[in-house]
Write an enzyme that holds these catalytic residues in place. Structure first.
Site, PDB file in Angstrom:
ATOM      1  N   ARG A 119      26.495  10.214 -10.429  1.00 14.91           N
ATOM      2  CA  ARG A 119      25.764  10.437  -8.294  1.00 14.91           C
ATOM      3  C   ARG A 119      25.379  11.722  -8.611  1.00 14.91           C
ATOM      4  NH1 ARG A 119      31.624  11.842  -8.850  1.00 14.91           N
ATOM      5  NH2 ARG A 119      32.995   9.802  -8.203  1.00 14.91           N
ATOM      6  N   LYS A 141      10.861   6.361  -4.037  1.00 17.37           N
ATOM      7  CA  LYS A 141      11.384   4.841  -3.139  1.00 17.37           C
ATOM      8  C   LYS A 141      11.989   4.779  -5.143  1.00 17.37           C
ATOM      9  CE  LYS A 141       9.804   3.807   0.757  1.00 17.37           C
ATOM     10  NZ  LYS A 141       9.035   2.081   1.532  1.00 17.37           N
ATOM     11  N   GLU A 183      -4.072  -1.202  -4.515  1.00 14.52           N
ATOM     12  CA  GLU A 183      -3.054   0.496  -4.373  1.00 14.52           C
ATOM     13  C   GLU A 183      -4.693   1.614  -3.895  1.00 14.52           C
ATOM     14  OE1 GLU A 183      -0.357   0.126  -3.163  1.00 14.52           O
ATOM     15  OE2 GLU A 183       0.377  -1.581  -4.338  1.00 14.52           O
ATOM     16  N   LYS A 222      -0.887  10.098   0.218  1.00  9.16           N
ATOM     17  CA  LYS A 222       0.093   9.207  -0.935  1.00  9.16           C
ATOM     18  C   LYS A 222       1.556  10.652   0.025  1.00  9.16           C
ATOM     19  CE  LYS A 222       4.311   6.902  -2.462  1.00  9.16           C
ATOM     20  NZ  LYS A 222       4.849   5.369  -3.557  1.00  9.16           N
ATOM     21  N   GLU A 232      10.977   7.056   5.865  1.00 11.41           N
ATOM     22  CA  GLU A 232      10.548   5.993   6.926  1.00 11.41           C
ATOM     23  C   GLU A 232      10.812   5.827   7.895  1.00 11.41           C
ATOM     24  OE1 GLU A 232       8.968   3.368   3.971  1.00 11.41           O
ATOM     25  OE2 GLU A 232       8.395   1.728   5.359  1.00 11.41           O
ATOM     26  N   ARG A 239       5.649   7.194   6.669  1.00 11.45           N
ATOM     27  CA  ARG A 239       5.905   6.574   5.381  1.00 11.45           C
ATOM     28  C   ARG A 239       5.098   5.484   5.609  1.00 11.45           C
ATOM     29  NH1 ARG A 239       9.551   8.380   0.649  1.00 11.45           N
ATOM     30  NH2 ARG A 239       8.131   6.524  -0.730  1.00 11.45           N
ATOM     31  N   ASN A 243       2.907   0.714   3.801  1.00  8.72           N
ATOM     32  CA  ASN A 243       2.465  -0.638   4.082  1.00  8.72           C
ATOM     33  C   ASN A 243       1.163  -0.706   4.416  1.00  8.72           C
ATOM     34  OD1 ASN A 243       4.822   0.493   2.879  1.00  8.72           O
ATOM     35  ND2 ASN A 243       6.124  -0.043   4.996  1.00  8.72           N
ATOM     36  N   HIS A 246       1.038  -4.805   3.256  1.00  8.18           N
ATOM     37  CA  HIS A 246       2.109  -5.212   2.477  1.00  8.18           C
ATOM     38  C   HIS A 246       2.710  -6.072   3.275  1.00  8.18           C
ATOM     39  CE1 HIS A 246       0.592  -2.045  -0.887  1.00  8.18           C
ATOM     40  NE2 HIS A 246       1.748  -2.570  -1.353  1.00  8.18           N
ATOM     41  N   HIS A 250       4.009  -9.016   0.673  1.00  8.35           N
ATOM     42  CA  HIS A 250       4.571  -9.124   0.639  1.00  8.35           C
ATOM     43  C   HIS A 250       5.501 -11.327   0.751  1.00  8.35           C
ATOM     44  CE1 HIS A 250       6.671  -5.209   0.411  1.00  8.35           C
ATOM     45  NE2 HIS A 250       5.641  -5.271  -0.524  1.00  8.35           N
ATOM     46  N   HIS A 263       2.108  -7.993  -7.973  1.00  5.48           N
ATOM     47  CA  HIS A 263       1.674  -7.572  -6.511  1.00  5.48           C
ATOM     48  C   HIS A 263       0.852  -6.697  -6.150  1.00  5.48           C
ATOM     49  CE1 HIS A 263       3.506  -4.794  -3.969  1.00  5.48           C
ATOM     50  NE2 HIS A 263       3.250  -3.834  -4.406  1.00  5.48           N
TER      51      HIS A 263
HETATM   52  N1  LIG Z   1       9.085   3.129  -5.883  1.00  4.47           N
HETATM   53  C1  LIG Z   1       7.503   2.537  -4.977  1.00  4.47           C
HETATM   54  O1  LIG Z   1       7.521   3.705  -4.110  1.00  4.47           O
HETATM   55  C2  LIG Z   1       6.942   1.755  -5.286  1.00  4.47           C
HETATM   56  C3  LIG Z   1       5.446   1.311  -5.504  1.00  4.47           C
HETATM   57  C4  LIG Z   1       5.045   0.305  -5.261  1.00  4.47           C
HETATM   58  C5  LIG Z   1       6.007  -0.712  -6.557  1.00  4.47           C
HETATM   59  N2  LIG Z   1       6.546  -0.027  -7.085  1.00  4.47           N
HETATM   60  C6  LIG Z   1       7.506  -1.564  -8.089  1.00  4.47           C
HETATM   61  O2  LIG Z   1       6.316  -0.729  -8.629  1.00  4.47           O
HETATM   62  C7  LIG Z   1       6.489  -2.340 -10.043  1.00  4.47           C
HETATM   63  C8  LIG Z   1       5.510  -2.496  -9.940  1.00  4.47           C
HETATM   64  O3  LIG Z   1       4.713  -2.018 -11.217  1.00  4.47           O
HETATM   65  P1  LIG Z   1       3.255  -2.233 -12.071  1.00  4.47           P
HETATM   66  O4  LIG Z   1       2.473  -3.340 -11.344  1.00  4.47           O
HETATM   67  O5  LIG Z   1       3.184  -0.617 -12.629  1.00  4.47           O
HETATM   68  O6  LIG Z   1       4.138  -3.429 -13.243  1.00  4.47           O
HETATM   69  P2  LIG Z   1       4.905  -3.221 -14.602  1.00  4.47           P
HETATM   70  O7  LIG Z   1       5.827  -1.591 -14.677  1.00  4.47           O
HETATM   71  O8  LIG Z   1       5.724  -4.292 -14.620  1.00  4.47           O
HETATM   72  O9  LIG Z   1       3.922  -3.092 -15.424  1.00  4.47           O
HETATM   73  C9  LIG Z   1       2.490  -3.710 -15.761  1.00  4.47           C
HETATM   74  C10 LIG Z   1       2.260  -4.888 -17.004  1.00  4.47           C
HETATM   75  O10 LIG Z   1       2.026  -3.124 -17.417  1.00  4.47           O
HETATM   76  C11 LIG Z   1       2.461  -2.918 -18.653  1.00  4.47           C
HETATM   77  N3  LIG Z   1       1.908  -1.969 -19.199  1.00  4.47           N
HETATM   78  C12 LIG Z   1       2.588  -0.357 -18.930  1.00  4.47           C
HETATM   79  N4  LIG Z   1       2.127   0.501 -19.030  1.00  4.47           N
HETATM   80  C13 LIG Z   1       1.742  -0.049 -20.205  1.00  4.47           C
HETATM   81  C14 LIG Z   1       0.303   0.191 -21.050  1.00  4.47           C
HETATM   82  N5  LIG Z   1       0.302   1.610 -21.054  1.00  4.47           N
HETATM   83  N6  LIG Z   1      -0.523  -0.156 -21.534  1.00  4.47           N
HETATM   84  C15 LIG Z   1       0.303  -1.836 -22.277  1.00  4.47           C
HETATM   85  N7  LIG Z   1       0.678  -2.250 -21.114  1.00  4.47           N
HETATM   86  C16 LIG Z   1       1.187  -1.009 -20.614  1.00  4.47           C
HETATM   87  C17 LIG Z   1       3.888  -3.085 -18.809  1.00  4.47           C
HETATM   88  O11 LIG Z   1       4.904  -3.502 -20.463  1.00  4.47           O
HETATM   89  C18 LIG Z   1       3.823  -5.159 -18.163  1.00  4.47           C
HETATM   90  O12 LIG Z   1       3.822  -6.168 -18.432  1.00  4.47           O
HETATM   91  C19 LIG Z   1       7.185  -3.219  -9.075  1.00  4.47           C
HETATM   92  O13 LIG Z   1       8.580  -3.787  -9.080  1.00  4.47           O
HETATM   93  C20 LIG Z   1       7.131  -2.380  -7.868  1.00  4.47           C
HETATM   94  O14 LIG Z   1       8.213  -3.436  -6.411  1.00  4.47           O
HETATM   95  C21 LIG Z   1       7.034   1.354  -6.412  1.00  4.47           C
END
Ligand SMILES: NC(=O)c1ccc[n+]([C@@H]2O[C@H](COP(=O)([O-])OP(=O)(O)OC[C@H]3O[C@@H](n4cnc5c(N)ncnc54)[C@H](O)[C@@H]3O)[C@@H](O)[C@H]2O)c1
Length: 361
Positions: A119, A141, A183, A222, A232, A239, A243, A246, A250, A263
């Protein structure tokens, strides 16, 4: 190097630490946990594990690490089950801590596992992509994807600490760095005109001296939005301003098929669409739209769809987005470069024109 920031959320407040190489700080945190007899576990993905094996060892020693397959697929029920099983194997109790060391996928998955395990246990974010450093590691999030859509299952669960060590970016592929820049540009557009002007004057590179400072500025924006509207729920602004780009982005990701655009690449097109919509609504002019497009292109990001996608499908995807409120689509628009606002009641014709402006058929 820039000092820490605090995300102020009462008893859920936490620090964000910034530096070139904060491996020693994490090692000290781990030592403290050990001394206090608190169990901990480490989640990462196999790409990071392979690329930064020595940093992982320096942070966590011989502690067991769960490395899941890279990519969005890990943010699934299956992936979540694997993390829960791992936490059980490591006998992580309610005093335990999960370190999420990776990009947004690992942060979202690890955060949700921590929110649901017993939990709710403590978790620390150690972001390793630019996107995770400026966006997903801050704000609480967390979640996973299901067949019906991305991020449909999740929880608000704030980390206890975020440690941003820019040395982690040394091995990040260039395309992923560029995706994170979408971003960064977003933050400039929505609330930091000086940042936008700096990016216009000289595009940010992985080796730029100002990188840590830029990341800190993004986190500050942020944090401000999250502090004002943690869940939000604000009727206007809050918040939801995060977006920007986005709602369009999306829809592009969804219709193109996940994997076609990163993304951040879809968000880049979404930012151009948001600028066009703002122009179509009469808030900004032609020259501002061009400035947005130029900054995006200068950071190796697309300003238009690479291949035309049908407007009808993009519109349908938009209305399925979970951020769509009862009462219709709500967009984030630019009142000027550096100031965003939420906007409801946009005429359907304007949405259509805007999508055509960025290459929809
Ligand atoms: N929680 C939130 O507020 C929020 C906000 C924006 C996006 N997201 C989520 O984040 C995700 C996308 O995140 P991302 O773009 O970081 O993608 P990701 O976590 O898939 O990483 C991108 C790629 O880089 C590689 N990688 C990571 N760090 C590395 C490093 N230092 N050296 C070499 N390779 C590395 C990973 O293995 C992957 O292949 C999505 O699922 C999205 O929904 C969440």
């Amino acid at each position: 190097m820039s000092g820490p920031l605090t995300v102020s959320l009462g008893e859920r407040s936490y620090p964000i630490l910034f530096g070139d190489d904060l491996v020693a700080g994490i090692r000290a945190d781990v030592k403290e946990l050990r001394a206090a007899g608190r169990p901990f576990a480490v989640l990462t993905d196999t790409n990071f594990q392979a690329a930064q094996a020595s940093a992982l060892a320096a942070m966590f020693g011989a502690a067991p690490v769960l490395a899941v397959a890279p990519g969005e697929g890990a943010k699934s029920l299956d992936g979540l089950g694997r993390v829960w099983d791992f936490l059980a194997e490591q006998r992580v109790n309610r005093e335990g801590v999960l370190f999420a060391v990776g990009g947004g996928v690992i942060g979202d998955l690890g955060g949700f596992a921590a929110a649901s395990w017993l939990r709710g246990i403590e978790f620390h974010q150690v972001p390793t992509t630019l996107l995770a450093m400026v966006d997903s590691s801050v704000g609480g999030k967390t979640g996973i994807n299901i067949t019906a859509g991305k991020n449909l299952v999740g929880a608000f669960h704030q980390p206890r600490k975020v440690t941003i060590s820019t040395a982690m970016l040394a091995t990040l592929p260039a395309r992923e760095f560029a995706a994170g820049m979408a971003e960064v540009i977003k933050y400039g557009l929505l609330g930091d005109p000086e940042l936008f002007a700096d990016l216009e004057a000289s595009p940010l590179q992985p080796g730029s001296a100002s990188l840590a400072d830029v990341i800190r500025r993004c986190c500050a924006t942020k944090a401000r939005c999250v502090e004002a509207d943690e869940r939000e729920t604000a009727k206007e602004g809050g918040r939801a301003l995060l977006n920007l780009g986005h709602t369009f982005g999306h829809a592009v990701e969804n219709v193109a098929g996940y994997g076609q655009y990163l993304h951040g690449e879809a968000v880049a097109i979404g930012l151009c669409a948001a600028a066009r919509l703002s122009q179509n609504l009469g808030y900004i002019g032609d020259s501002e739209v061009s400035r947005v497009e130029q900054v995006i292109a200068a950071h190796d990001l697309p300003t238009r769809l690479r291949v035309a996608l049908p407007y009808a499908e993009l519109h349908a995807a938009m209305t399925r987005d979970k951020k769509v409120r009862a009462g219709g689509l709500r967009f984030v628009v630019l009142k000027r470069l550096g100031e965003a606002a939420t906007q409801s009641g946009v005429a359907p014709e304007l949405v259509k024109t805007t999508f055509h402006d960025v290459g929809a058929s």
